[in-house]
Enzyme design. Structure first.
Site, PDB file in Angstrom:
ATOM      1  N   ASP A  44      -2.896 -10.654  -2.318  1.00 20.18           N
ATOM      2  CA  ASP A  44      -3.450 -10.144  -1.063  1.00 20.18           C
ATOM      3  C   ASP A  44      -4.916  -9.769  -1.294  1.00 20.18           C
ATOM      4  O   ASP A  44      -5.302  -9.361  -2.389  1.00 20.18           O
ATOM      5  CB  ASP A  44      -2.654  -8.918  -0.636  1.00 20.18           C
ATOM      6  CG  ASP A  44      -2.979  -8.446   0.771  1.00 20.18           C
ATOM      7  OD1 ASP A  44      -2.192  -8.737   1.688  1.00 20.18           O
ATOM      8  OD2 ASP A  44      -4.000  -7.750   0.949  1.00 20.18           O
ATOM      9  N   HIS A  75       0.815  -1.226   0.000  1.00 20.33           N
ATOM     10  CA  HIS A  75       0.000   0.000   0.000  1.00 20.33           C
ATOM     11  C   HIS A  75       0.849   1.278   0.000  1.00 20.33           C
ATOM     12  O   HIS A  75       0.312   2.370  -0.253  1.00 20.33           O
ATOM     13  CB  HIS A  75      -0.931   0.041   1.211  1.00 20.33           C
ATOM     14  CG  HIS A  75      -1.985  -1.010   1.208  1.00 20.33           C
ATOM     15  ND1 HIS A  75      -2.824  -1.243   0.140  1.00 20.33           N
ATOM     16  CD2 HIS A  75      -2.339  -1.926   2.164  1.00 20.33           C
ATOM     17  CE1 HIS A  75      -3.648  -2.244   0.427  1.00 20.33           C
ATOM     18  NE2 HIS A  75      -3.374  -2.665   1.646  1.00 20.33           N
ATOM     19  N   HIS A 131      -6.467  -7.231  -0.359  1.00 21.29           N
ATOM     20  CA  HIS A 131      -6.565  -5.798  -0.641  1.00 21.29           C
ATOM     21  C   HIS A 131      -5.787  -5.466  -1.908  1.00 21.29           C
ATOM     22  O   HIS A 131      -4.731  -6.038  -2.167  1.00 21.29           O
ATOM     23  CB  HIS A 131      -5.991  -4.978   0.520  1.00 21.29           C
ATOM     24  CG  HIS A 131      -6.615  -5.290   1.841  1.00 21.29           C
ATOM     25  ND1 HIS A 131      -6.078  -6.216   2.723  1.00 21.29           N
ATOM     26  CD2 HIS A 131      -7.729  -4.795   2.432  1.00 21.29           C
ATOM     27  CE1 HIS A 131      -6.843  -6.276   3.799  1.00 21.29           C
ATOM     28  NE2 HIS A 131      -7.852  -5.426   3.646  1.00 21.29           N
ATOM     29  N   ASP A 189      -4.622 -12.911   3.521  1.00 21.36           N
ATOM     30  CA  ASP A 189      -5.847 -12.433   4.151  1.00 21.36           C
ATOM     31  C   ASP A 189      -7.088 -12.657   3.297  1.00 21.36           C
ATOM     32  O   ASP A 189      -8.184 -12.234   3.679  1.00 21.36           O
ATOM     33  CB  ASP A 189      -5.727 -10.960   4.545  1.00 21.36           C
ATOM     34  CG  ASP A 189      -5.033 -10.109   3.500  1.00 21.36           C
ATOM     35  OD1 ASP A 189      -4.726 -10.629   2.415  1.00 21.36           O
ATOM     36  OD2 ASP A 189      -4.785  -8.927   3.776  1.00 21.36           O
TER      37      ASP A 189
END
Length: 343
Positions: free
Chosen positions: A161, A122, A163, A248
């Site tokens: 991931d 990120h 996200h 995740d």
């Protein structure tokens, strides 16, 4: 597998209630105690020059100073302590080690996997966000491209991931030498990663996003990988394939609504190994998220077992008719109106 690891990464502690805890690495290490063929390697931390190959120098210096002064909340999600700067440098250094090791020929049972933290995907050019201060996988990609000895012209990054890897996408969005693809939960933090984000200028068509609706699972992810993702990476023909390996998207992760099984990570890893072999690319893994300690540890251990000789188990046919879903089926089921496999 070889696992890049540093005790320094445990010193970054954003607080007992924060999901990105040092216990993530402790859980992985504890689980891997039971596995054959695990090797740990500590790498040198990245210096400021290497980090500044993808990040704004003034931003990096502000993070360093923030940590020297004791840290605190950088934003509502992203916290630092005094030791965070050193942990971030080591985490990026481990990612560079993984890239370097793979480019020097490590494969098969020696495939490198960097388990540094804080995670990185990120982090953007001049800011931290989403638990991330330094974009580890981006630093590793640029490190490989910058070192003439490795003869790397193109790097592909697969981010699984849950996200979207917004930072990695942003850093390479207008570049033609890095292909980035992310398969992630639609609408989840940070809200980016739409199918029409495909790159610009020299980077046109070097970004591919596959956002999945909540509830997607093994069938949908494998269909996306076997379809458009594999086709795009094969066409790009990278010299190095880096995996932003977040865990995740597991069905038991506390902050995900995607429904991957533990076995899915073995299957996806096997697909990445096949892609690397078919394109003659070096292959390395870099840890991102994963916040259910047991399933994180189990999933990483299963990735290791996949490279240690275990054959992944394909999921049963969902329909019971012996047919796997095509990516067109996935498009229909998840309201994706762009035919990625025809790009």
């Amino acid at each position: 597998m070889q696992f890049g690891y540093s005790e320094t990464c445990l010193a970054h502690d954003p607080g007992s209630r924060h999901p990105e805890s040092p216990d993530r690495l402790r859980a992985i290490r504890e689980r891997l105690k039971k596995k054959h063929g695990v090797e740990y390697v500590e790498a040198d931390p990245c210096d400021l020059e290497t980090l500044a190959s993808v990040h704004d120098r003034e931003y990096l210096e502000s993070v360093r100073e923030f940590c020297v002064q004791g840290g605190g909340s950088w934003d509502p999600d992203t916290a630092a302590v005094t030791e965070t700067w050193d942990a971030a440098r080591h985490s990026a250094g481990l990612a560079c080690w993984a890239a370097e090791e793979s480019l020097e020929g490590a494969s098969g049972r020696e495939t490198p996997f960097s388990i540094g933290r804080p995670p990185g995907h990120h982090a953007v050019f001049d800011d931290a966000m989403g638990f991330c201060f330094v974009n580890n996988v981006a630093v590793a990609a640029q490190y490989a491209l910058d070192h003439d000895a490795y003869d790397v012209d193109r790097v592909a990054i697969v981010d699984w991931d849950v996200h979207h890897g917004n930072g990695t996408q942003d850093l390479f969005y207008d570049r033609g030498d890095v292909f980035f693809t992310s398969i992630h939960e639609k609408g989840l933090y940070p809200g980016t990663g739409a199918v029409d984000e495909t790159g610009e200028d020299d980077g046109e068509e070097t970004t591919m996003n596959v956002p999945m609706q909540a509830g997607a699972g093994d069938y949908e992810y494998l269909a996306a990988i076997d379809g458009p993702i594999a086709a795009a990476i094969t066409d790009f023909d990278p010299d190095l394939l880096l995996i932003s390996a977040g865990f995740d998207a597991h069905r038991h992760d506390p902050i995900s609504r995607i429904r991957l099984s533990t076995e899915a990570y073995a299957l996806m890893s096997d697909r990445m190994r096949t892609l690397a072999n078919e394109t003659d690319a070096a292959l390395a893994f870099v840890l991102e998220g994963g916040y259910g300690l047991d399933v994180l540890a189990d999933s990483v251990a299963l990735v290791h077992e996949t490279f240690d000789g275990r054959e992944p188990i394909e999921p049963d046919d969902k329909s019971g008719e012996g047919e796997k879903p095509t990516f067109d089926d996935v498009l229909d089921a998840h309201d994706l109106d762009v035919e990625l496999d025809e790009r």
